[in-house]
Enzyme design. Structure first.
Site, short mmCIF file in Angstrom:
data_model
loop_
_atom_site.label_atom_id
_atom_site.label_comp_id
_atom_site.label_asym_id
_atom_site.label_seq_id
_atom_site.Cartn_x
_atom_site.Cartn_y
_atom_site.Cartn_z
N LEU A 34 28.18 -9.50 11.48
CA LEU A 34 29.53 -9.77 11.63
C LEU A 34 29.97 -8.51 12.38
O LEU A 34 29.97 -7.29 11.89
CB LEU A 34 30.29 -9.62 10.08
N TYR A 35 30.53 -8.47 13.45
CA TYR A 35 30.95 -7.44 14.33
C TYR A 35 32.55 -7.22 14.11
O TYR A 35 33.05 -8.29 13.99
CB TYR A 35 30.53 -7.61 15.82
N PHE A 36 32.87 -5.90 13.96
CA PHE A 36 34.09 -5.66 13.77
C PHE A 36 34.62 -5.29 15.34
O PHE A 36 34.17 -4.78 16.06
CB PHE A 36 34.42 -4.63 12.75
N VAL A 96 33.55 -10.87 15.79
CA VAL A 96 32.51 -11.90 16.10
C VAL A 96 31.43 -12.22 15.08
O VAL A 96 30.82 -11.04 14.87
CB VAL A 96 31.94 -11.71 17.55
#
Length: 172
Positions: A34-36, A96
């Protein structure tokens, strides 16, 4: 410094070539990253390695325009959901998800990360950790040549960029 070059590949074909080089199989991972939402060159992610029940908080700073040189800090954390909640409470927004199946091989100081990325296909990251970026790139390209990989096979965009591009195409 982490130096890596990502190539678009055929998983089965390239895996056979990696084995033929004498690389040692390290293991396989099912990863959910999980990218911030941070402006580049900064990357912040929580990685859940599902099959190993590991959670890693990672920060990367991209050091070049080709997305090959990274200053990276990682720390293992206990709980994915709690870490996500902490980051969200600090104001970080979810950006994303990148989901992939990875097989890892090692040959001397070179790591081969063979990935099937959900919605994107197969990729190979050839990685060397070194203080000498030029030497690391020379080593990567030396072994890439032995695998039959060329400049045209390089994918310089980040997985999250490719996923976002795919989403835009789908919406149009």
């Amino acid at each position: 410094m982490e130096v890596e070059v990502k190539f678009k590949v055929d998983f089965n074909e390239i895996e056979g070539k990696i084995k033929a080089l004498g690389a040692k199989f390290i293991g396989e991972e099912v990863q959910e990253d999980l990218y911030f939402d941070l402006p580049l060159p900064d990357l912040l992610r929580i990685r859940h390695i599902v099959n190993l029940n590991k959670v890693i908080l990672g920060y990367k700073e991209i050091k070049d325009e080709k997305n090959e040189e990274f200053d990276e800090i990682e720390v293992r954390v206990e709980d994915f959901n709690k870490m996500k909640e902490i980051l969200e409470r600090l104001g970080f927004k979810e950006d994303v998800w990148v989901k992939k199946y990875r097989r890892v091989y090692k040959l001397e100081n070179i790591t081969f990360e063979l990935n099937t990325v959900e919605g994107l296909g197969d990729f190979l990251d050839i990685e060397v950790i070194s203080d000498d970026v030029n030497e690391a790139k020379e080593r990567i390209w030396e072994v890439a040549g032995k695998l039959g990989l060329k400049e045209k096979d390089v994918e310089s965009r980040l997985y999250q960029e490719l996923i976002k591009e795919g989403e835009k195409t789908t919406l149009q």
